[in-house]
Write a protein that holds these residues in place. Structure first.
Motif, PDB file in Angstrom:
ATOM      1  N   ILE A 724      -4.124  -5.227  12.560  1.00  0.00           N
ATOM      2  CA  ILE A 724      -3.098  -4.174  12.630  1.00  0.00           C
ATOM      3  C   ILE A 724      -3.608  -2.979  13.435  1.00  0.00           C
ATOM      4  O   ILE A 724      -2.871  -2.364  14.212  1.00  0.00           O
ATOM      5  CB  ILE A 724      -2.682  -3.742  11.207  1.00  0.00           C
ATOM      6  CG1 ILE A 724      -1.987  -4.901  10.491  1.00  0.00           C
ATOM      7  CG2 ILE A 724      -1.757  -2.533  11.258  1.00  0.00           C
ATOM      8  CD1 ILE A 724      -0.750  -5.423  11.195  1.00  0.00           C
ATOM      9  N   GLN A 725      -4.872  -2.633  13.268  1.00  0.00           N
ATOM     10  CA  GLN A 725      -5.440  -1.532  14.059  1.00  0.00           C
ATOM     11  C   GLN A 725      -5.451  -1.872  15.541  1.00  0.00           C
ATOM     12  O   GLN A 725      -5.326  -0.991  16.388  1.00  0.00           O
ATOM     13  CB  GLN A 725      -6.854  -1.211  13.564  1.00  0.00           C
ATOM     14  CG  GLN A 725      -6.885  -0.523  12.208  1.00  0.00           C
ATOM     15  CD  GLN A 725      -8.288  -0.308  11.684  1.00  0.00           C
ATOM     16  OE1 GLN A 725      -9.263  -0.856  12.222  1.00  0.00           O
ATOM     17  NE2 GLN A 725      -8.406   0.477  10.620  1.00  0.00           N
ATOM     18  N   ALA A 726      -5.591  -3.154  15.876  1.00  0.00           N
ATOM     19  CA  ALA A 726      -5.557  -3.560  17.281  1.00  0.00           C
ATOM     20  C   ALA A 726      -4.182  -3.314  17.890  1.00  0.00           C
ATOM     21  O   ALA A 726      -4.048  -3.145  19.102  1.00  0.00           O
ATOM     22  CB  ALA A 726      -5.925  -5.034  17.405  1.00  0.00           C
ATOM     23  N   PHE A 727      -3.119  -3.267  17.060  1.00  0.00           N
ATOM     24  CA  PHE A 727      -1.769  -2.989  17.546  1.00  0.00           C
ATOM     25  C   PHE A 727      -1.443  -1.492  17.485  1.00  0.00           C
ATOM     26  O   PHE A 727      -0.293  -1.102  17.667  1.00  0.00           O
ATOM     27  CB  PHE A 727      -0.735  -3.759  16.709  1.00  0.00           C
ATOM     28  CG  PHE A 727      -0.986  -5.245  16.644  1.00  0.00           C
ATOM     29  CD1 PHE A 727      -1.536  -5.920  17.738  1.00  0.00           C
ATOM     30  CD2 PHE A 727      -0.692  -5.986  15.504  1.00  0.00           C
ATOM     31  CE1 PHE A 727      -1.777  -7.288  17.673  1.00  0.00           C
ATOM     32  CE2 PHE A 727      -0.935  -7.349  15.445  1.00  0.00           C
ATOM     33  CZ  PHE A 727      -1.486  -8.003  16.530  1.00  0.00           C
ATOM     34  N   GLY A 728      -2.438  -0.652  17.218  1.00  0.00           N
ATOM     35  CA  GLY A 728      -2.220   0.794  17.123  1.00  0.00           C
ATOM     36  C   GLY A 728      -1.659   1.229  15.782  1.00  0.00           C
ATOM     37  O   GLY A 728      -1.153   2.351  15.657  1.00  0.00           O
ATOM     38  N   GLY A 729      -1.754   0.359  14.771  1.00  0.00           N
ATOM     39  CA  GLY A 729      -1.181   0.681  13.474  1.00  0.00           C
ATOM     40  C   GLY A 729      -2.226   1.040  12.435  1.00  0.00           C
ATOM     41  O   GLY A 729      -3.422   1.116  12.718  1.00  0.00           O
ATOM     42  N   GLU A 730      -1.750   1.254  11.212  1.00  0.00           N
ATOM     43  CA  GLU A 730      -2.616   1.605  10.093  1.00  0.00           C
ATOM     44  C   GLU A 730      -2.209   0.789   8.884  1.00  0.00           C
ATOM     45  O   GLU A 730      -1.034   0.437   8.722  1.00  0.00           O
ATOM     46  CB  GLU A 730      -2.501   3.094   9.754  1.00  0.00           C
ATOM     47  CG  GLU A 730      -2.983   4.025  10.856  1.00  0.00           C
ATOM     48  CD  GLU A 730      -2.805   5.487  10.473  1.00  0.00           C
ATOM     49  OE1 GLU A 730      -2.290   5.740   9.368  1.00  0.00           O
ATOM     50  OE2 GLU A 730      -3.169   6.353  11.289  1.00  0.00           O
ATOM     51  N   VAL A 731      -3.191   0.489   8.030  1.00  0.00           N
ATOM     52  CA  VAL A 731      -2.936  -0.252   6.791  1.00  0.00           C
ATOM     53  C   VAL A 731      -3.304   0.659   5.626  1.00  0.00           C
ATOM     54  O   VAL A 731      -4.368   1.285   5.627  1.00  0.00           O
ATOM     55  CB  VAL A 731      -3.766  -1.552   6.728  1.00  0.00           C
ATOM     56  CG1 VAL A 731      -3.428  -2.323   5.450  1.00  0.00           C
ATOM     57  CG2 VAL A 731      -3.507  -2.412   7.946  1.00  0.00           C
ATOM     58  N   SER A 732      -2.427   0.747   4.635  1.00  0.00           N
ATOM     59  CA  SER A 732      -2.695   1.550   3.445  1.00  0.00           C
ATOM     60  C   SER A 732      -2.076   0.852   2.242  1.00  0.00           C
ATOM     61  O   SER A 732      -1.382  -0.163   2.387  1.00  0.00           O
ATOM     62  CB  SER A 732      -2.119   2.956   3.608  1.00  0.00           C
ATOM     63  OG  SER A 732      -0.717   2.894   3.825  1.00  0.00           O
ATOM     64  N   PHE A 733      -2.315   1.387   1.061  1.00  0.00           N
ATOM     65  CA  PHE A 733      -1.743   0.760  -0.129  1.00  0.00           C
ATOM     66  C   PHE A 733      -1.552   1.807  -1.216  1.00  0.00           C
ATOM     67  O   PHE A 733      -2.196   2.860  -1.233  1.00  0.00           O
ATOM     68  CB  PHE A 733      -2.630  -0.370  -0.645  1.00  0.00           C
ATOM     69  CG  PHE A 733      -3.970   0.083  -1.165  1.00  0.00           C
ATOM     70  CD1 PHE A 733      -4.153   0.425  -2.500  1.00  0.00           C
ATOM     71  CD2 PHE A 733      -5.072   0.172  -0.306  1.00  0.00           C
ATOM     72  CE1 PHE A 733      -5.380   0.836  -2.973  1.00  0.00           C
ATOM     73  CE2 PHE A 733      -6.299   0.581  -0.766  1.00  0.00           C
ATOM     74  CZ  PHE A 733      -6.459   0.917  -2.112  1.00  0.00           C
ATOM     75  N   ASP A 734      -0.601   1.527  -2.110  1.00  0.00           N
ATOM     76  CA  ASP A 734      -0.368   2.295  -3.333  1.00  0.00           C
ATOM     77  C   ASP A 734      -0.474   1.311  -4.489  1.00  0.00           C
ATOM     78  O   ASP A 734       0.077   0.204  -4.426  1.00  0.00           O
ATOM     79  CB  ASP A 734       1.022   2.944  -3.330  1.00  0.00           C
ATOM     80  CG  ASP A 734       1.199   3.899  -2.159  1.00  0.00           C
ATOM     81  OD1 ASP A 734       0.295   4.697  -1.920  1.00  0.00           O
ATOM     82  OD2 ASP A 734       2.257   3.833  -1.487  1.00  0.00           O
ATOM     83  N   THR A 735      -1.150   1.710  -5.521  1.00  0.00           N
ATOM     84  CA  THR A 735      -1.336   0.791  -6.647  1.00  0.00           C
ATOM     85  C   THR A 735      -1.316   1.554  -7.950  1.00  0.00           C
ATOM     86  O   THR A 735      -1.640   2.759  -7.996  1.00  0.00           O
ATOM     87  CB  THR A 735      -2.657   0.015  -6.506  1.00  0.00           C
ATOM     88  OG1 THR A 735      -2.728  -0.972  -7.547  1.00  0.00           O
ATOM     89  CG2 THR A 735      -3.865   0.950  -6.596  1.00  0.00           C
ATOM     90  N   GLU A 736      -0.904   0.879  -9.005  1.00  0.00           N
ATOM     91  CA  GLU A 736      -0.895   1.446 -10.347  1.00  0.00           C
ATOM     92  C   GLU A 736      -1.288   0.339 -11.310  1.00  0.00           C
ATOM     93  O   GLU A 736      -0.645  -0.725 -11.337  1.00  0.00           O
ATOM     94  CB  GLU A 736       0.478   2.004 -10.688  1.00  0.00           C
ATOM     95  CG  GLU A 736       0.509   2.717 -12.032  1.00  0.00           C
ATOM     96  CD  GLU A 736       1.863   3.351 -12.305  1.00  0.00           C
ATOM     97  OE1 GLU A 736       2.071   3.826 -13.435  1.00  0.00           O
ATOM     98  OE2 GLU A 736       2.718   3.343 -11.389  1.00  0.00           O
TER      99      GLU A 736
END
Length: 757
Positions: A724-736
């Motif tokens: 995803i970073q190679a496509f100029g994007g970012e990965v994140s997450f929300d968890t509970e």
């Protein structure tokens, strides 16, 4: 050092003498200041005490003036004509006591008013005012120059509209009220004579105990105060002030100013006026040019404007004459003490520093002597202590220098010190082994000789940029750079650089380590992993295919245990194939060999397709996949195949961690005008807090036993983030914890679509 000039570079003898002079000067200065402060304090206290006594006496004189006015009004209110007028007014104009008419009693009272006014030149008017008929005047006598006029009954005025009438009507028996100072009014108009008037008012009560009227004496306030000033004959500037702010000044020369009425000052009021408080007390005010004492003295026990302030003022210069004389004497004494102490200190300093001068010559000549220092180490005084300490310090420095040099020479890592221009200042033996240069070949030369040519200009720019900013002490920690040996060969090395200051001169200390062997080991390790993975891939493919074919051929022919073993072998072979493929992908990513076939695609359509392709995988686990595209169209530039790999990693994780009969939600929405967000939400147990910082690490698994049973290698999220970073994007997450986890891809939309938006 001999050529240095100035006070702080002179001899110790001169410094001791100078310090003694300074000490004497400061002592004299402090003594003079203390004497000056104390004398000033005593003088001020004495003056204030004296002014206080005079102010109180003056206040009593002024109070007596108003008490006289009060007594006159009180006596008049008790005379027979007053009660006669009351009786006749209540009985049809005839006094039942002696048969006198109201007119006869009025005439008798007017005669008394005239007699009182002759005695008191400051009285301008005396009136007997009744409460009836809107406060109609019953008897009134006016002063006109030196003559007196009894006002005819037809010209008598109603005074209920005057402020003082209201206060007079509210007075108890025996009370008195002095009105604020104002110009006299006749028929509701200010009298053309514009005489500042104070009114003394005493109530008149009937024999039945009811208020009938009041006696009002109008006095020329200005003449009243001036007459009192002439009686006192003070030799100090004096001010008489009332609560309203009206004041009059009497000077020490005997002149009396005109009355200054509040709101109509013809000259600036004294500075202390704003500090006065009419609360029945006393206060002193010390101004830059005067000392003042204020006494607030009530002139009656009644209400209204019944307080007078007396302020006596003395020029500060008169009080300070004795202080100035004392100060001059103190300065003369101080100068004498300074001269005396300077002479005595000079002689004592010459005697005390003579051994030190001999010791200094010995130390200075030791650098050119072949013999050791001949210091007076056997002396029992402070000079002997200094000599022994100096000798001990010299020995310690020599031993410390030898120890430091031994450590530097024996350290395994190379140590290079350069100046701010990049010239080599220090070069230890380890550097000789690393670079192949002798110290004589590099000392004083630029550090660039130890670098490959392509890095030399870059080093100059880096050094200059750092010197401009100077934002930190540590320039680099464990940076991997390329060095060049004397024979021209290059090699990788770790470099750590720190800044030190020596006599305000910046030096840069570098620690270098040859990491050629370590790099070679890394290469061998990578080659080993690559070889093993490639060698495993072919047999695994064959085994996986053979086991699959065997499962088909033996359907219904094997017992339950044999089928279980065959399924277990097939599943583990598939798991091993996924692991090998993941490791190969990581290898390509690390080596930069992965190639991306970038296309502009509609992300909504692509996500729907991927979700549809993986629906069967979810069904095998009893989980439902749901896709929700909240945007009509979003154009994104990416490699569809690699994006499929990244999204499938998230989908497989979500399916694996979702309970049966639950759903995994995949949504597409705009996170902001420039980016689209793809989210994958599961309803699993969530990510433990202790593991959240390691989610994207290689081989990271929150619960190793469970994930390994499910076929997870711990590489999927790391690969996903890299893609995803190679496509100029970012990965994140929300968890509970206990509620589930949502992973997000944020990808930039194409510029053409941004501009259209």
């Amino acid at each position: 050092m001999r050529n240095r000039t100035g006070i702080f570079s002179s001899s110790l003898r001169a410094k001791i003498t100078l310090l003694a002079c300074i000490a004497s000067f400061m002592t004299a200065l402090v003594m003079s200041a203390l004497v000056y402060v104390r004398t000033t304090e005593v003088s001020l206290n004495t003056a204030i005490e004296s002014l206080g006594g005079e102010s109180r006496l003056a206040a009593l004189q002024f109070r007596e003036t108003f008490r006289t006015m009060q007594n006159d009004a009180t006596i008049i209110s008790q005379l027979p004509p007053i009660t006669g007028i009351i009786r006749s007014s209540m009985n049809g104009g005839i006094d039942p006591a002696d048969g006198s008419t109201t007119a006869e009693w009025n005439h008798r009272l007017a005669t008394i008013f005239t007699s009182v006014m002759r005695t008191h030149p400051t009285y301008n008017q005396i009136r007997y005012i009744g409460l009836a008929d809107n406060g109609r005047e019953l008897v009134r006598v006016n002063r006109i120059g030196d003559a007196f006029e009894t006002v005819a009954e037809t010209s008598l005025q109603a005074k209920s509209g005057e402020d003082y009438f209201e206060y007079g009507a509210a007075l108890p028996p025996g009370g008195v009220y002095f009105s604020p100072i104002s110009y006299n009014r006749e028929n509701n108009q200010v009298d053309s004579a514009r005489i500042p008037t104070v009114r003394g008012i005493v109530p008149v009560y009937s024999p039945q105990g009811e208020i009938f009227g009041m006696i009002v004496i109008n006095a020329n306030y200005e003449s009243l105060l001036a007459g009192t000033f002439r009686t006192i004959l003070l030799n100090t500037d004096t001010f008489i002030i009332n609560q309203a702010g009206d004041y009059m000044e009497y000077t020490a020369e005997g002149s009396i100013s005109r009355l200054e009425m509040a709101g109509h000052y013809t000259r600036p009021a004294p500075a202390f006026m704003s500090r006065l408080s009419f609360s029945g007390g006393e206060a002193s005010f010390v101004e830059p040019d005067s000392v003042n004492y204020f006494v607030d003295l009530p002139i009656t026990d009644g209400t209204g404007n019944s307080s007078l302030g007396i302020v006596l003022s003395v020029p500060r210069q008169e009080l300070m004459s004795a202080v100035f004389q004392t100060q001059r004497q103190s300065i003369a004494l101080g100068i004498f003490l300074i001269l005396l102490s300077s002479i005595a200190t000079g002689l004592a300093a010459n005697h005390l520093t003579k051994p030190l001068r001999r010791m200094s010559k010995e130390i200075a000549g030791a650098r050119h002597s072949q013999h050791g220092l001949n210091l007076p180490v056997t002396a029992n005084d402070e000079i002997g202590e200094l000599a022994r300490a100096f000798q001990t310090m010299t020995t310690g420095l020599q031993q410390g220098e030898i120890k430091t040099r031994s450590i530097i020479d024996s350290v395994v890592d190379g140590l290079i010190v350069i100046d701010e221009f990049g010239n080599i200042d220090s070069y230890n033996p380890a550097c000789e082994r690393i670079f192949g240069y002798e110290p004589s070949e590099v000392m004083g030369r630029n550090l660039k000789m130890l670098m490959p040519p392509r890095f030399r200009d870059e080093h100059d720019g880096y050094l200059q940029a750092y010197q401009r900013t100077r934002t930190r002490k540590i320039i680099g920690i464990g940076r991997e750079v390329i060095g060049q040996r004397k024979d021209g060969t290059t090699f990788p090395m770790d470099l750590s650089v720190s800044e030190i200051l020596q006599n305000d001169r910046p030096l840069y200390c570098g620690i270098v380590r040859d990491i050629s062997e370590r790099k070679q080991m890394d290469i061998m390790k990578d080659e080993f992993i690559s070889t093993v993975n490639h060698e495993l891939r072919t047999p695994l493919t064959s085994i996986h295919g053979a086991l699959g074919l065997l499962k088909i051929k033996t359907t219904g022919r094997l017992d339950e245990k044999s089928n279980l073993l065959l399924d277990l072998a097939h599943d583990n072979c598939e798991r091993l194939t996924v692991l090998v493929n993941d490791i190969l992908d990581l290898e390509k990513i690390a080596a930069g060999k992965i190639e991306y076939q970038l296309e502009t695609v509609d992300i909504c359509q692509l996500v729907r397709t991927i979700v549809a392709q993986n629906a069967s995988l979810a069904e095998t686990r009893g989980v439902t996949l749901e896709a929700d595209c909240q945007v009509d169209q979003a154009q994104v530039r990416l490699d569809p195949c690699r994006f499929n790999q990244a999204l499938v990693n998230l989908l497989s994780n979500a399916i694996r961690h979702s309970p049966a009969d639950e759903s995994v939600a995949v949504s597409v929405a705009m996170s902001d005008p420039r980016r689209v967000r793809i989210s994958v939400a599961d309803k699993g147990e969530g990510i433990p807090e202790a593991f959240r910082s390691k989610v994207f690490d290689r081989f990271a698994q929150a619960d190793s036993s469970l994930t390994r049973q499910e076929g997870s290698s711990g590489l999927g999220l790391n690969i996903t983030q890299t893609l995803i970073q190679a496509f100029g994007g970012e990965v994140s997450f929300d968890t509970e914890t206990g509620r589930g986890t949502v992973f997000h891809f944020d990808l930039p939309i194409c510029k053409s679509q941004q501009e259209a938006a």
